[in-house]
Design a protein around this motif. Structure first.
Motif: not given
Length: 345
Positions: A237, A213-214, A239, A234, A217-218, A129
């Protein structure tokens, strides 16, 4: 013998003709990966051949094993990891592929097998991240394990494929010696012990590319292992994610035909079609996985800039550990049992 030769010739003609008959049911893993396959390979090949394509998502070779063992095979083509396909072929779950029909003369030589033909090249990487660590995140598996200098939560693979090799590299095993060390139960246990060491910091053991991937993203975890193309999509989108190819695992996905597939001949013809460079050169438009057909780099569709982001480019490939199919064929079953025991502790 003459009838077999005639059938082979017929299949070859089907593979090259503008219009073919029949239908195939293809199962893949969903998410951005299957979406990319559909746009680059399945839909245009269906239009070109006239073969009707039905798509499903599935859980991997365990689903194939169930269908074959019960004699109720509904799938004609499945997407698979190379290691899983090697083991499934050895178990008798897959049909042998006919390379008189499927032209692999321009494939990288390691990207096909008796039971599975390569569809794309990808890497298992460590991703982080960027809100947590900035652009200069971990640059090795040792960094991924270093919770003092890189504090935060992790996610890790919930099955053994691609899980043990990073642990040994984090434990100081040189990349070129990883599979030698893993070729014993003691070596497998060493890798699992290293994962056990990190387990208090692992929030999620992921089970699919869509899931990891989620997670990024989250922002649910600060680091995770996973597949490079999923992270690139990601990031598109929104991320906050980056990754490195250093010490990544170089692998490929492939297509196989389950034993007893209801439309085996049509499936073989369809695999021949989607193995052509004019389809494979479109895949990087949708996900940053490299083509297995070298001729795809010569069509003009893949720019030099794009090629530099693909796992199979010479510069990126040199940083990585190629997955050993021989190791998976011999050791995956034993390693998977040991890994599951660790997960349930």
């Amino acid at each position: 013998m003459k009838r077999t030769a005639t059938l082979t010739l017929t299949a070859a003609l089907l593979a090259s003709t503008a219009m073919a008959e029949g239908e195939v049911t293809i199962a893949s893993w969903g998410g951005s990966y299957q979406d990319a396959q559909s746009k680059a390979l399945f839909e245009p090949a269906a239009e070109a051949t006239g073969i009707e394509v039905k798509q499903e998502t599935y859980g991997g070779m365990s689903d194939v094993r169930l269908q074959v063992s019960t004699g109720q095979v509904t799938l004609d083509i499945v997407a698979s990891g190379s290691g899983s396909a090697a083991r499934a072929g050895a178990e008798g779950l897959l049909e042998e592929l006919d390379y008189d029909v499927i032209d692999v003369s321009n494939f990288y030589p390691t990207l096909k097998s008796t039971y599975c033909v390569g569809g794309d090249v990808f890497s298992t990487v460590y991703a982080w991240n960027t809100d947590t660590y900035g652009e200069d995140g971990p640059q090795s598996w040792a960094d991924f394990w270093d919770v003092e200098n890189f504090p935060g939560s992790r996610a890790y693979r919930g099955s053994v494929a691609g899980a043990l090799e990073p642990a040994l590299m984090a434990d100081g095993v040189p990349m070129e010696e990883v599979y030698e060390v893993l070729s014993s139960e003691e070596g497998i246990e060493r890798a699992i012990d290293k994962i056990r060491e990190l387990k208090p910091n692992i929030e999620v053991f992921w089970s699919s590319g869509a899931q990891h991937a989620q997670l990024m993203k989250d922002g649910e975890v600060d680091m995770t292992t996973g597949w490079n193309g999923r992270f690139d999509n990601a990031a598109k989108d929104g991320a906050k994610v980056a990754y490195s190819f250093n010490q990544a695992l170089l692998d490929y996905d492939c297509f196989a035909i389950p034993k007893g597939a209801p439309n085996k001949g049509t499936a073989m013809a369809f695999l021949a079609e989607i193995s052509k460079p004019e389809y494979q050169d479109d895949l990087p438009k949708y996900i940053t996985y490299g083509p297995t057909n070298k001729a795809a780099y010569e069509t003009g569709e893949i720019s030099a800039e794009t090629a530099a982001t693909l796992p199979s480019s010479p510069e990126n490939a040199a940083l990585q550990l190629p997955i050993s199919l021989d190791w998976y064929a011999e050791w995956e079953t034993v390693a998977a049992e040991m890994y599951q025991e660790m997960l349930t502790e």
